[in-house]
Design a protein around this motif. Structure first.
Motif, PDB file in Angstrom:
ATOM      1  N   PHE A  14      -6.673   6.180  -4.281  1.00  9.33           N
ATOM      2  CA  PHE A  14      -5.334   6.653  -3.954  1.00  9.33           C
ATOM      3  C   PHE A  14      -5.136   8.144  -4.199  1.00  9.33           C
ATOM      4  O   PHE A  14      -4.253   8.749  -3.582  1.00  9.33           O
ATOM      5  CB  PHE A  14      -4.283   5.815  -4.682  1.00  9.33           C
ATOM      6  CG  PHE A  14      -3.961   4.556  -3.945  1.00  9.33           C
ATOM      7  CD1 PHE A  14      -2.969   4.537  -2.983  1.00  9.33           C
ATOM      8  CD2 PHE A  14      -4.687   3.396  -4.173  1.00  9.33           C
ATOM      9  CE1 PHE A  14      -2.684   3.390  -2.271  1.00  9.33           C
ATOM     10  CE2 PHE A  14      -4.413   2.245  -3.459  1.00  9.33           C
ATOM     11  CZ  PHE A  14      -3.416   2.240  -2.510  1.00  9.33           C
ATOM     12  N   PHE A  74      -3.439   5.408   6.315  1.00  7.25           N
ATOM     13  CA  PHE A  74      -4.333   4.265   6.197  1.00  7.25           C
ATOM     14  C   PHE A  74      -5.119   4.015   7.480  1.00  7.25           C
ATOM     15  O   PHE A  74      -6.094   3.267   7.475  1.00  7.25           O
ATOM     16  CB  PHE A  74      -3.534   3.020   5.815  1.00  7.25           C
ATOM     17  CG  PHE A  74      -2.868   3.142   4.480  1.00  7.25           C
ATOM     18  CD1 PHE A  74      -3.601   3.009   3.309  1.00  7.25           C
ATOM     19  CD2 PHE A  74      -1.511   3.413   4.379  1.00  7.25           C
ATOM     20  CE1 PHE A  74      -2.993   3.135   2.070  1.00  7.25           C
ATOM     21  CE2 PHE A  74      -0.899   3.532   3.141  1.00  7.25           C
ATOM     22  CZ  PHE A  74      -1.638   3.393   1.979  1.00  7.25           C
ATOM     23  N   LEU A 107       0.832  -1.207   0.000  1.00  3.98           N
ATOM     24  CA  LEU A 107       0.000   0.000   0.000  1.00  3.98           C
ATOM     25  C   LEU A 107       0.865   1.255   0.000  1.00  3.98           C
ATOM     26  O   LEU A 107       0.591   2.216  -0.729  1.00  3.98           O
ATOM     27  CB  LEU A 107      -0.924  -0.006   1.224  1.00  3.98           C
ATOM     28  CG  LEU A 107      -2.062  -1.026   1.173  1.00  3.98           C
ATOM     29  CD1 LEU A 107      -2.725  -1.180   2.539  1.00  3.98           C
ATOM     30  CD2 LEU A 107      -3.094  -0.601   0.128  1.00  3.98           C
ATOM     31  N   ARG A 108       1.933   1.237   0.790  1.00  4.21           N
ATOM     32  CA  ARG A 108       2.806   2.410   0.833  1.00  4.21           C
ATOM     33  C   ARG A 108       3.509   2.607  -0.503  1.00  4.21           C
ATOM     34  O   ARG A 108       3.688   3.741  -0.967  1.00  4.21           O
ATOM     35  CB  ARG A 108       3.835   2.272   1.957  1.00  4.21           C
ATOM     36  CG  ARG A 108       3.202   2.177   3.352  1.00  4.21           C
ATOM     37  CD  ARG A 108       3.954   2.969   4.409  1.00  4.21           C
ATOM     38  NE  ARG A 108       5.349   2.602   4.508  1.00  4.21           N
ATOM     39  CZ  ARG A 108       5.830   1.653   5.307  1.00  4.21           C
ATOM     40  NH1 ARG A 108       5.018   0.973   6.095  1.00  4.21           N
ATOM     41  NH2 ARG A 108       7.116   1.400   5.336  1.00  4.21           N
ATOM     42  N   LEU A 155       1.045   4.009  -2.903  1.00  2.00           N
ATOM     43  CA  LEU A 155       0.812   5.417  -2.573  1.00  2.00           C
ATOM     44  C   LEU A 155       1.939   6.286  -3.132  1.00  2.00           C
ATOM     45  O   LEU A 155       1.697   7.366  -3.687  1.00  2.00           O
ATOM     46  CB  LEU A 155       0.708   5.572  -1.056  1.00  2.00           C
ATOM     47  CG  LEU A 155       0.338   6.949  -0.516  1.00  2.00           C
ATOM     48  CD1 LEU A 155      -1.000   7.413  -1.060  1.00  2.00           C
ATOM     49  CD2 LEU A 155       0.314   6.942   1.011  1.00  2.00           C
TER      50      LEU A 155
END
Lengths: 138, 138
Positions: A118, B98, A10-11, A14
DNA sequence: TACTATCTCTATTGATTTAGTAGGGTTTGT
DNA sequence: ACAAACCCTACTAAATCAATAGAGATAGTA
Protein backbone atom coordinates in the motif's frame (compact mmCIF):
# COMPACT_ATOMS: atom_id res chain seq x y z
CA UNK A 1 -16.18 -10.91 -10.64
CA UNK A 2 -14.47 -9.31 -7.70
CA UNK A 3 -17.13 -7.83 -5.38
CA UNK A 4 -17.92 -4.18 -4.73
CA UNK A 5 -17.29 -4.88 -1.08
CA UNK A 6 -13.75 -5.83 -1.99
CA UNK A 7 -13.08 -2.67 -4.00
CA UNK A 8 -14.55 -0.61 -1.14
CA UNK A 9 -12.26 -2.37 1.33
CA UNK A 10 -9.21 -1.69 -0.83
CA UNK A 11 -10.09 1.98 -1.24
CA UNK A 12 -10.69 2.32 2.48
CA UNK A 13 -7.37 0.72 3.32
CA UNK A 14 -5.65 2.94 0.77
CA UNK A 15 -7.15 5.97 2.53
CA UNK A 16 -5.91 4.65 5.87
CA UNK A 17 -2.49 3.99 4.37
CA UNK A 18 -2.31 7.53 3.06
CA UNK A 19 -3.19 8.78 6.52
CA UNK A 20 -0.82 6.42 8.37
CA UNK A 21 0.88 8.16 11.29
CA UNK A 22 -1.82 10.81 11.53
CA UNK A 23 -4.90 10.84 13.75
CA UNK A 24 -7.49 8.10 13.17
CA UNK A 25 -9.96 8.43 10.29
CA UNK A 26 -13.66 8.11 11.04
CA UNK A 27 -16.03 5.97 9.02
CA UNK A 28 -17.68 9.13 7.75
CA UNK A 29 -14.44 10.71 6.62
CA UNK A 30 -13.49 7.63 4.65
CA UNK A 31 -17.01 7.14 3.32
CA UNK A 32 -17.18 10.69 2.05
CA UNK A 33 -13.69 10.74 0.54
CA UNK A 34 -14.10 7.38 -1.19
CA UNK A 35 -17.83 7.60 -1.93
CA UNK A 36 -18.70 4.42 -0.06
CA UNK A 37 -22.13 3.98 1.62
CA UNK A 38 -21.25 4.68 5.28
CA UNK A 39 -23.20 1.88 6.90
CA UNK A 40 -21.76 -0.59 4.45
CA UNK A 41 -18.26 0.70 5.08
CA UNK A 42 -18.88 0.25 8.79
CA UNK A 43 -19.37 -3.49 8.26
CA UNK A 44 -16.32 -3.71 6.04
CA UNK A 45 -14.11 -1.96 8.57
CA UNK A 46 -15.37 -4.30 11.25
CA UNK A 47 -14.26 -7.29 9.14
CA UNK A 48 -10.87 -5.71 8.61
CA UNK A 49 -10.55 -5.09 12.32
CA UNK A 50 -11.47 -8.67 13.21
CA UNK A 51 -8.79 -9.88 10.83
CA UNK A 52 -6.23 -7.76 12.64
CA UNK A 53 -5.39 -5.42 9.76
CA UNK A 54 -6.91 -2.34 11.36
CA UNK A 55 -7.75 -1.22 14.84
CA UNK A 56 -10.24 1.30 16.07
CA UNK A 57 -10.64 3.87 18.79
CA UNK A 58 -14.08 4.53 20.18
CA UNK A 59 -15.64 7.72 21.42
CA UNK A 60 -14.74 11.26 20.59
CA UNK A 61 -11.66 11.70 18.39
CA UNK A 62 -11.95 8.01 17.57
CA UNK A 63 -11.75 6.29 14.23
CA UNK A 64 -9.76 3.65 12.39
CA UNK A 65 -6.04 3.14 11.86
CA UNK A 66 -3.91 0.57 10.12
CA UNK A 67 -2.26 -1.89 12.50
CA UNK A 68 0.53 -2.56 10.00
CA UNK A 69 2.81 -0.11 8.19
CA UNK A 70 1.56 0.43 4.61
CA UNK A 71 4.82 -0.91 3.21
CA UNK A 72 4.12 -4.27 4.83
CA UNK A 73 0.52 -4.61 3.76
CA UNK A 74 -0.34 -6.10 0.36
CA UNK A 75 -3.47 -6.03 -1.75
CA UNK A 76 -3.69 -9.79 -1.38
CA UNK A 77 -3.97 -9.58 2.39
CA UNK A 78 -6.96 -7.26 2.13
CA UNK A 79 -8.62 -9.22 -0.67
CA UNK A 80 -8.36 -12.47 1.28
CA UNK A 81 -10.15 -10.94 4.26
CA UNK A 82 -13.10 -9.81 2.19
CA UNK A 83 -13.34 -12.26 -0.68
CA UNK A 84 -13.70 -15.99 -0.08
CA UNK A 85 -11.62 -18.57 -1.96
CA UNK A 86 -11.73 -18.45 -5.75
CA UNK A 87 -11.10 -22.07 -6.61
CA UNK A 88 -12.21 -25.42 -5.24
CA UNK A 89 -9.74 -26.88 -2.75
CA UNK A 90 -8.61 -30.34 -1.88
CA UNK A 91 -11.15 -31.05 0.85
CA UNK A 92 -14.12 -30.65 -1.46
CA UNK A 93 -12.64 -32.37 -4.46
CA UNK A 94 -10.39 -35.33 -3.98
CA UNK A 95 -9.64 -37.23 -7.19
CA UNK A 96 -10.51 -34.33 -9.47
CA UNK A 97 -8.23 -33.86 -12.49
CA UNK A 98 -8.81 -30.14 -12.35
CA UNK A 99 -7.58 -29.82 -8.79
CA UNK A 100 -3.94 -29.25 -9.65
CA UNK A 101 -4.85 -26.49 -12.07
CA UNK A 102 -6.98 -24.78 -9.42
CA UNK A 103 -4.13 -24.97 -6.95
CA UNK A 104 -1.72 -23.50 -9.43
CA UNK A 105 -4.15 -20.74 -10.38
CA UNK A 106 -4.67 -19.96 -6.72
CA UNK A 107 -1.00 -19.70 -5.84
CA UNK A 108 -0.19 -17.69 -8.97
CA UNK A 109 -2.94 -15.25 -8.18
CA UNK A 110 -1.76 -15.00 -4.60
CA UNK A 111 1.74 -14.19 -5.80
CA UNK A 112 0.48 -11.35 -8.00
CA UNK A 113 -1.78 -9.84 -5.36
CA UNK A 114 0.82 -10.13 -2.59
CA UNK A 115 3.36 -8.35 -4.69
CA UNK A 116 2.11 -4.79 -4.40
CA UNK A 117 2.06 -3.01 -1.03
CA UNK A 118 0.00 0.00 0.00
CA UNK A 119 2.92 2.37 0.34
CA UNK A 120 3.67 1.82 -3.33
CA UNK A 121 -0.01 2.25 -4.14
CA UNK A 122 -0.12 5.60 -2.37
CA UNK A 123 2.85 6.78 -4.45
CA UNK A 124 1.33 5.48 -7.65
CA UNK A 125 -1.91 7.25 -6.85
CA UNK A 126 -0.03 10.49 -6.25
CA UNK A 127 1.66 10.09 -9.61
CA UNK A 128 -1.68 9.44 -11.33
CA UNK A 129 -3.11 12.59 -9.75
CA UNK A 130 -0.24 14.89 -10.75
CA UNK A 131 -0.42 13.43 -14.26
CA UNK A 132 -4.02 14.51 -14.32
CA UNK A 133 -3.27 18.01 -13.20
CA UNK A 134 -0.66 18.33 -15.93
CA UNK A 135 -3.09 16.99 -18.51
CA UNK A 136 -5.77 19.43 -17.48
CA UNK A 137 -3.38 22.38 -17.50
CA UNK A 138 -2.22 21.82 -21.09
CA UNK B 1 -15.78 -18.77 -6.35
CA UNK B 2 -15.78 -20.49 -9.68
CA UNK B 3 -19.39 -21.49 -10.50
CA UNK B 4 -20.92 -24.95 -10.61
CA UNK B 5 -21.85 -24.22 -14.19
CA UNK B 6 -18.17 -23.82 -14.96
CA UNK B 7 -17.16 -27.11 -13.37
CA UNK B 8 -20.02 -28.84 -15.21
CA UNK B 9 -18.83 -27.33 -18.49
CA UNK B 10 -15.29 -28.52 -17.89
CA UNK B 11 -16.40 -32.04 -17.02
CA UNK B 12 -18.64 -32.16 -20.09
CA UNK B 13 -15.84 -31.01 -22.36
CA UNK B 14 -13.53 -33.56 -20.76
CA UNK B 15 -16.07 -36.27 -21.60
CA UNK B 16 -16.25 -35.02 -25.18
CA UNK B 17 -12.46 -34.90 -25.37
CA UNK B 18 -12.23 -38.49 -24.17
CA UNK B 19 -14.74 -39.45 -26.84
CA UNK B 20 -13.12 -37.40 -29.63
CA UNK B 21 -13.19 -39.24 -32.95
CA UNK B 22 -16.07 -41.48 -31.89
CA UNK B 23 -19.78 -40.97 -32.50
CA UNK B 24 -21.40 -37.91 -30.90
CA UNK B 25 -22.35 -38.00 -27.22
CA UNK B 26 -25.91 -37.12 -26.25
CA UNK B 27 -26.80 -34.75 -23.46
CA UNK B 28 -28.14 -37.66 -21.48
CA UNK B 29 -25.01 -39.75 -21.86
CA UNK B 30 -22.83 -36.91 -20.61
CA UNK B 31 -25.30 -35.98 -17.87
CA UNK B 32 -25.38 -39.51 -16.55
CA UNK B 33 -21.64 -40.11 -16.77
CA UNK B 34 -20.75 -36.81 -15.12
CA UNK B 35 -23.74 -36.52 -12.80
CA UNK B 36 -24.88 -33.19 -14.17
CA UNK B 37 -28.60 -32.20 -14.17
CA UNK B 38 -29.54 -32.88 -17.82
CA UNK B 39 -31.58 -29.75 -18.48
CA UNK B 40 -28.85 -27.63 -16.99
CA UNK B 41 -26.23 -29.39 -19.09
CA UNK B 42 -28.36 -28.68 -22.13
CA UNK B 43 -28.03 -24.95 -21.56
CA UNK B 44 -24.31 -25.25 -20.95
CA UNK B 45 -23.75 -27.19 -24.16
CA UNK B 46 -25.74 -24.59 -26.05
CA UNK B 47 -23.37 -21.89 -24.74
CA UNK B 48 -20.37 -23.95 -25.74
CA UNK B 49 -21.83 -24.47 -29.18
CA UNK B 50 -22.53 -20.77 -29.69
CA UNK B 51 -18.93 -20.05 -28.79
CA UNK B 52 -17.77 -22.44 -31.48
CA UNK B 53 -16.09 -24.98 -29.20
CA UNK B 54 -18.58 -27.76 -29.86
CA UNK B 55 -21.05 -28.60 -32.56
CA UNK B 56 -24.16 -30.68 -32.47
CA UNK B 57 -26.13 -33.07 -34.62
CA UNK B 58 -29.89 -33.19 -34.27
CA UNK B 59 -32.25 -36.10 -34.56
CA UNK B 60 -31.58 -39.77 -34.16
CA UNK B 61 -27.92 -40.69 -33.57
CA UNK B 62 -27.32 -37.03 -32.82
CA UNK B 63 -25.38 -35.47 -29.99
CA UNK B 64 -22.43 -33.23 -29.32
CA UNK B 65 -18.84 -33.27 -30.52
CA UNK B 66 -15.80 -31.11 -29.99
CA UNK B 67 -15.03 -28.83 -32.92
CA UNK B 68 -11.37 -28.67 -31.95
CA UNK B 69 -8.90 -31.47 -31.28
CA UNK B 70 -8.49 -31.96 -27.49
CA UNK B 71 -4.80 -31.17 -27.74
CA UNK B 72 -5.65 -27.69 -28.98
CA UNK B 73 -8.30 -26.86 -26.43
CA UNK B 74 -7.33 -25.40 -23.07
CA UNK B 75 -9.16 -25.11 -19.76
CA UNK B 76 -8.98 -21.34 -20.12
CA UNK B 77 -10.93 -21.36 -23.36
CA UNK B 78 -13.80 -23.23 -21.72
CA UNK B 79 -13.74 -21.16 -18.54
CA UNK B 80 -13.91 -17.92 -20.50
CA UNK B 81 -17.05 -19.05 -22.32
CA UNK B 82 -18.89 -19.83 -19.12
CA UNK B 83 -17.48 -17.47 -16.53
CA UNK B 84 -17.54 -13.71 -17.02
CA UNK B 85 -14.49 -11.54 -16.37
CA UNK B 86 -12.91 -11.77 -12.91
CA UNK B 87 -11.46 -8.32 -12.56
CA UNK B 88 -12.56 -4.79 -13.42
CA UNK B 89 -11.28 -3.63 -16.78
CA UNK B 90 -10.14 -0.35 -18.19
CA UNK B 91 -13.51 0.81 -19.56
CA UNK B 92 -15.16 0.78 -16.15
CA UNK B 93 -12.27 2.17 -14.19
CA UNK B 94 -10.07 4.77 -15.71
CA UNK B 95 -7.71 6.45 -13.22
CA UNK B 96 -7.90 3.63 -10.72
CA UNK B 97 -4.62 2.74 -8.98
CA UNK B 98 -5.72 -0.85 -8.73
CA UNK B 99 -6.27 -1.23 -12.45
CA UNK B 100 -2.75 -2.34 -13.28
CA UNK B 101 -2.88 -5.02 -10.60
CA UNK B 102 -6.17 -6.32 -11.97
CA UNK B 103 -4.72 -6.46 -15.45
CA UNK B 104 -1.70 -8.33 -14.25
CA UNK B 105 -3.83 -10.76 -12.23
CA UNK B 106 -6.01 -11.34 -15.24
CA UNK B 107 -3.20 -12.09 -17.65
CA UNK B 108 -1.37 -14.29 -15.15
CA UNK B 109 -4.51 -16.28 -14.53
CA UNK B 110 -5.09 -16.58 -18.26
CA UNK B 111 -1.58 -17.93 -18.72
CA UNK B 112 -2.12 -20.63 -16.10
CA UNK B 113 -5.51 -21.70 -17.41
CA UNK B 114 -4.42 -21.69 -21.05
CA UNK B 115 -1.49 -23.89 -20.24
CA UNK B 116 -3.24 -27.22 -19.84
CA UNK B 117 -5.05 -28.86 -22.78
CA UNK B 118 -7.75 -31.49 -22.68
CA UNK B 119 -5.66 -34.25 -24.22
CA UNK B 120 -3.30 -33.94 -21.28
CA UNK B 121 -6.25 -33.87 -18.91
CA UNK B 122 -7.62 -37.11 -20.33
CA UNK B 123 -4.23 -38.79 -19.74
CA UNK B 124 -3.99 -37.39 -16.25
CA UNK B 125 -7.47 -38.63 -15.47
CA UNK B 126 -6.53 -42.10 -16.74
CA UNK B 127 -3.50 -42.07 -14.48
CA UNK B 128 -5.60 -41.01 -11.49
CA UNK B 129 -8.01 -43.85 -12.17
CA UNK B 130 -5.40 -46.59 -12.44
CA UNK B 131 -3.78 -45.26 -9.27
CA UNK B 132 -7.09 -45.78 -7.57
CA UNK B 133 -7.44 -49.34 -8.80
CA UNK B 134 -3.98 -50.13 -7.46
CA UNK B 135 -4.78 -48.54 -4.13
CA UNK B 136 -7.99 -50.51 -3.77
CA UNK B 137 -6.32 -53.79 -4.71
CA UNK B 138 -3.62 -53.53 -2.02
C1' DT C 1 -46.23 -41.01 -43.37
C1' DA C 2 -45.79 -41.81 -38.42
C1' DC C 3 -42.68 -42.42 -34.78
C1' DT C 4 -39.09 -41.55 -31.80
C1' DA C 5 -34.75 -39.74 -30.41
C1' DT C 6 -32.40 -36.05 -30.45
C1' DC C 7 -31.20 -30.94 -30.15
C1' DT C 8 -33.36 -25.82 -29.55
C1' DC C 9 -35.56 -21.95 -27.52
C1' DT C 10 -38.00 -19.05 -24.07
C1' DA C 11 -39.71 -18.65 -19.72
C1' DT C 12 -40.11 -19.61 -14.90
C1' DT C 13 -38.91 -21.01 -10.23
C1' DG C 14 -36.46 -21.37 -5.83
C1' DA C 15 -32.19 -20.67 -3.35
C1' DT C 16 -28.32 -18.05 -2.42
C1' DT C 17 -25.44 -14.10 -2.43
C1' DT C 18 -24.66 -9.25 -2.75
C1' DA C 19 -25.37 -4.63 -1.51
C1' DG C 20 -27.15 -1.80 1.45
C1' DT C 21 -30.25 -0.12 5.52
C1' DA C 22 -32.28 0.20 10.28
C1' DG C 23 -32.30 0.46 14.99
C1' DG C 24 -30.64 -0.07 18.56
C1' DG C 25 -26.41 -0.43 21.71
C1' DT C 26 -21.44 0.91 24.04
C1' DT C 27 -17.35 3.79 24.75
C1' DT C 28 -14.90 8.06 25.45
C1' DG C 29 -13.65 12.98 25.76
C1' DT C 30 -15.37 17.38 27.37
C1' DA D 1 -24.93 14.99 30.75
C1' DC D 2 -23.90 15.16 26.09
C1' DA D 3 -22.16 14.36 21.67
C1' DA D 4 -19.18 11.94 18.68
C1' DA D 5 -17.60 8.05 17.59
C1' DC D 6 -17.49 2.76 17.14
C1' DC D 7 -20.28 -1.90 17.81
C1' DC D 8 -23.80 -5.49 17.06
C1' DT D 9 -27.89 -7.92 15.24
C1' DA D 10 -31.18 -8.08 12.17
C1' DC D 11 -33.55 -7.00 8.05
C1' DT D 12 -34.65 -6.05 2.98
C1' DA D 13 -34.32 -5.50 -2.04
C1' DA D 14 -32.05 -6.75 -6.08
C1' DA D 15 -29.18 -9.67 -8.59
C1' DT D 16 -27.25 -13.96 -9.73
C1' DC D 17 -27.03 -18.94 -9.64
C1' DA D 18 -28.88 -23.46 -10.21
C1' DA D 19 -32.23 -25.92 -12.00
C1' DT D 20 -36.72 -27.02 -14.25
C1' DA D 21 -40.75 -26.81 -17.60
C1' DG D 22 -42.98 -26.83 -21.80
C1' DA D 23 -43.29 -26.43 -26.47
C1' DG D 24 -40.81 -26.64 -30.80
C1' DA D 25 -37.55 -28.16 -34.79
C1' DT D 26 -34.79 -31.81 -37.06
C1' DA D 27 -33.42 -36.23 -38.66
C1' DG D 28 -33.21 -41.10 -39.19
C1' DT D 29 -36.15 -45.25 -39.82
C1' DA D 30 -39.99 -48.50 -40.24
Amino acid sequence: MISKKCTYALRAVLALARNHGGSPLTIHQIAKAEEIPPRFLEAILRDLKQSGLTDSIRGKDGGYRLCVPPSELSIGEVVRVVEGPWFPSEEENKQDVFLKVWQEADSTLKAVLDQKDFQTLVSEQDALRTDNIINYSI
